[in-house]
Design an enzyme around this catalytic site. Structure first.
Site, PDB file in Angstrom:
ATOM      1  N   ASP A   1       4.186  45.859  -4.713  1.00  0.00           N
ATOM      2  CA  ASP A   1       5.460  46.431  -5.099  1.00  0.00           C
ATOM      3  C   ASP A   1       5.233  47.726  -5.869  1.00  0.00           C
ATOM      4  O   ASP A   1       4.372  47.803  -6.759  1.00  0.00           O
ATOM      5  CB  ASP A   1       6.215  45.412  -5.961  1.00  0.00           C
ATOM      6  CG  ASP A   1       7.595  45.881  -6.342  1.00  0.00           C
ATOM      7  OD1 ASP A   1       8.443  45.997  -5.447  1.00  0.00           O
ATOM      8  OD2 ASP A   1       7.820  46.127  -7.545  1.00  0.00           O
TER       9      ASP A   1
ATOM     10  N   GLU B   1       3.935  49.396  -0.930  1.00  0.00           N
ATOM     11  CA  GLU B   1       5.249  50.014  -1.016  1.00  0.00           C
ATOM     12  C   GLU B   1       4.989  51.366  -1.671  1.00  0.00           C
ATOM     13  O   GLU B   1       4.873  51.470  -2.893  1.00  0.00           O
ATOM     14  CB  GLU B   1       6.218  49.174  -1.846  1.00  0.00           C
ATOM     15  CG  GLU B   1       7.619  49.765  -1.877  1.00  0.00           C
ATOM     16  CD  GLU B   1       8.563  48.995  -2.778  1.00  0.00           C
ATOM     17  OE1 GLU B   1       9.753  48.872  -2.434  1.00  0.00           O
ATOM     18  OE2 GLU B   1       8.119  48.515  -3.839  1.00  0.00           O
TER      19      GLU B   1
END
Length: 813
Positions: free
Chosen positions: A480, A536
């Site tokens: 993330d 990401e």
């Protein structure tokens, strides 16, 4: 009597290092005049003194001395107080490995803290934890129980139902980056499980959202039977990824689970992996990045096998989900320990309470989320760990890999107003990215930024990832806000990081690094370089690295540009036909020049944070009032409308048209908005073609672009039509077309002498005729309805539709 003191040498003057060499002791002692009686404070008996009248005894006792050079001109002797315990045998312990580790018939405790001046190991029984009491405290000696910056102690005894934590003392000086508080029991960053509340969403004693937490102590009974489980090691180009929330997937009553919202049921069966409901005519991305419809089919699960405990009283993960839907990789939304009650508050809009449902607010990176297990805190978390392991093992048995969504960009401790739970109380200035006056950098948008490229922190992250691969058998990770892991750490120093100065290196804290040490370490790690690594590739500080994330040839990326371009084209925005075509080819404009392949692009249109796929084509604007923030939260730029190559990712619920009522930021809802409905099972019938999973970008040898007429593509800004044919060694050739216009069109098909085109997919048709599967009873009748057009080598396409045609031998030729 007098204590022995030495005069400092020039080499030691001003040093604060410990001198542990026996040769050093002897060299210093040999130059001293031994008094008639010299007194030493003994290490093993701190309250006693010993008198030595002979040189042999005088020499032997020095083996127990710890000598420290002070800032003054003299060396000092140290009085060592051996840690005491009423329950355990205590010895100095070992500095490695970090965490609580079984060895030599006991448990070794080891933790890093460079700025603490004292450390205390707190032992807490499970019953005392519920009453917010400490069972026993063992103060660690800063000489005997510390090596470098590592505090350690070794204990033998009965650890049944025993947990642990630490107290650290030192400066409480936020402006210097220090938050030491000796009244706080903090968690070991290397703890393998964190114990507090037992049930998801249930308040602690006295309605406390933050009751005391403690860490699991390992026991010899922790062995788990993996039954020979080995990693599946699928080539990444063959993956179809399914993003799933463990609780949301089985929390709905339609799951009919005895323990909904957890990893397993009481029989240790998988409840997190079940057959999925399907709705026809809904568009998602298959392996080739082409839109295909989903076809509703009522299927019956195989009956339970009474000879196998893991299949009783629960729905198994239906093998059709792998074989027919094509999913072979689960991407679990955060399963590290977090506090769902982090911002527990009454939501007057819905009349319920807001919780942290998604889990992107980590407390501990080694511990699985305890309240996702049916066992809860039973057996001090050991059973919860085994439930997660069983989930992975059962997934592997069914040919499905498990990838974890990990959040190494920030923690739950937030900014300077946040709680002291673990990293902040252990060594705040090391674990967080700080400004010169102690302020927290906030590249995560959540109050703090993990100091990823600090030497200690990057090793911590690698140790954690290794643990989940070797001990928990996961197959990879999705990182993330991964761009934070490429930023320079606090007090960046190239000599400290690389060992040598770098010409022109004027980097400051948070500067993006061309060769980030953490990414380098992960990419070249002998264990981690062989697993799935998905970035990401952006953060909330404005760093956007899609296509340029430091990759070492092995990292893949969530392709956010793919998402945005596909949304724009499909809703009929002018000027995106050419960009859409590049997306279908695996985004070579992003990945080819850097030496990567189509499968380095993770293609998705929807994910957990944003509209569901059904809402994407149903709402013009977000409808987030239910979040209680006056619709000010969530993304405004959605590219929604009411109206290729690479690795596809499907978000939970999109396969059956799940709606969130237009809410594109459902982080706080533990209700039907986020719950998956499992009423029926079904299949996504992707047509398996060799050309749809290429290992490299397609070329003109097998790919041809078309417009309304064969061989005449329209790449103008006004074009809303894209079509192509692909040569396939198995199926011969396929034709795919997308009409994103509000107008219907009749297209001319490429002529292939001796063959004719037959429809497989037409998303404008009502179900079940939108997908003409081989077992469709009325398939021949449906094909005859197309005959007048196909005989003329034409095909009618309605507005906002897509088609897939197969080339078949013409029996009338």
């Amino acid at each position: 009597m007098e204590l022995l003191q030495f005069t400092s040498s020039p080499l030691l003057h001003g040093s604060s290092k410990f001198i542990n060499s026996p040769e050093f002791y002897k060299s210093k002692l040999s130059n001293l005049k031994k008094p008639p009686t010299t007194t030493f404070r003994c290490c093993n008996h701190p309250n006693k003194t010993s008198h030595f009248a002979n040189s042999k005894a005088f020499e032997n006792v020095t083996k127990n001395l710890v000598i420290r050079a002070s800032k003054s001109a003299e060396l000092e002797t140290a009085v060592i107080k051996k840690p005491q315990s009423q329950r355990f045998q205590v010895s100095k312990g070992y500095p490695t490995p970090f965490g609580a580790t079984l060895r030599d018939g006991g448990v070794n405790f080891s933790i890093f803290s460079s700025n603490a001046v004292s450390a205390t190991l707190c032992l807490i029984t499970l019953s005392d934890l519920q009453e917010n009491k400490v069972t026993e405290e063992i103060a660690l000696d800063s000489f005997a129980n510390k090596t470098g910056d590592v505090w350690h102690v070794f204990l033998k005894g009965d650890f049944k139902d025993m947990l642990y934590g630490y107290k650290f003392d030192g400066k409480f000086s936020p402006q210097e980056g220090h938050y030491f508080d000796p009244t706080k029991i903090v968690l070991d960053p290397y703890a393998k499980a964190v114990i507090s509340r037992a049930q998801f969403g249930v308040l602690g004693p006295d309605e406390n959202c933050w009751p005391q937490m403690a860490c699991l102590v390992p026991t010899p009974e922790d062995e788990f039977d993996w039954e020979g489980d080995l990693p599946l090691k699928y080539p990444q180009r063959d993956l179809i990824i399914y993003e799933v929330h463990v609780r949301g997937f089985t929390r709905h009553e339609s799951s009919k689970s005895e323990h909904p919202g957890t990893y397993l049921d009481e029989k240790n069966s998988i409840i997190g992996l079940q057959s999925k409901g399907i709705s026809a005519g809904h568009l998602i991305l298959c392996r080739t990045s082409h839109f295909v419809p989903l076809v509703k089919e009522i299927k019956h699960l195989p009956p339970p096998n009474p000879q196998n405990d893991s299949s009783t009283s629960i729905l198994f993960f239906d093998l059709s989900l792998r074989k027919d839907l094509g999913i072979n990789c689960l991407e679990l939304m955060p399963c590290h320990e977090f506090n769902e009650l982090e911002y527990f508050s009454y939501n007057s809009v819905l009349g319920d309470y807001k919780v942290n449902f998604w889990g992107y607010s980590t407390i501990n990176y080694f511990s699985p989320m305890i309240r996702y297990s049916s066992a809860g805190i039973r057996n001090c978390g050991h059973d919860a760990i085994n439930e997660f392991k069983l989930l992975v093992k059962e997934a592997h048995k069914r040919g499905i890999e498990v990838v974890m969504d990990v959040v190494f960009n920030h923690t739950v401790e937030g900014n300077d107003k946040g709680p002291i739970l673990s990293f902040r109380g252990v060594d705040n200035s090391v674990y967080y990215m700080l400004a010169p006056k102690g302020e927290f950098y906030n590249y995560s948008g959540c109050g703090n930024t993990f100091n990823c490229n600090h030497p200690v922190v990057r090793q911590f992250i690698v140790d954690c990832l290794r643990y989940w691969v070797t001990e928990m058998h996961v197959d990879g990770f999705r990182f993330d806000l991964a761009s934070i892991m490429t930023r320079g750490s606090s007090l960046w120093d190239s000599v400290n990081v690389y060992g040598i100065p770098i010409e022109g290196d004027l980097l400051t804290t948070g500067t993006p690094l061309r060769s980030p040490p953490l990414i380098d370490l992960i990419s070249n790690d002998p264990i981690l370089r062989g697993v799935k690594l998905i970035a990401e590739a952006w953060d909330t500080g404005g760093l956007y690295q899609v296509g340029i994330f430091p990759h070492w040839g092995i990292w893949s990326e969530w392709n956010g540009k793919y998402r945005d371009i596909v949304r724009q084209f499909i809703k009929g925005t002018d000027g995106f036909a050419g960009a859409f075509a590049e997306c279908l080819c695996g985004s070579p404009n992003l990945y080819q020049e850097g030496g990567r392949k189509p499968w380095n692009s993770i293609n998705f249109v929807c994910a957990h944070d944003g509209f569901s796929l059904a809402d994407l084509v149903s709402y013009n604007k977000k409808h987030n009032l239910a979040n209680g923030e006056d619709n000010n939260d969530g993304e405004t730029h959605n590219n929604s409308w009411n109206c290729g190559q690479g690795v596809p990712m499907i978000s939970m619920g999109d396969e059956y048209g799940h709606t969130k009522g237009g809410n594109n930021n459902t982080y706080c809802h533990d209700n039907d908005v986020n719950l998956c409905t499992l009423l029926i099972s079904g299949t996504l019938l992707t047509h398996e073609c060799e050309s749809l999973g290429l290992s490299d970008f397609p070329t003109a040898d097998r790919l041809q672009w078309h417009g309304h007429a064969p061989g005449l593509p329209d790449w103008s800004d006004k074009s809303r039509f894209v079509a192509f044919t692909l040569i396939d060694s198995v199926k011969g050739e396929i034709y795919v077309a997308f009409n994103a216009s509000h107008l219907p069109v009749i297209i001319s098909l490429p002529k292939r002498p001796g063959y004719r085109w037959e429809p497989l997919v037409d998303t404008s048709k009502p179900e079940p005729f939108d997908f003409l599967s081989s077992d469709l009873p009325a398939k021949e009748i449906a094909i005859k309805q197309y005959a007048p057009f196909l005989d003329a080598n034409l095909y009618p396409m309605l507005s906002y539709s897509s088609i897939i045609l197969l080339l078949s031998p013409d029996e009338n030729a």
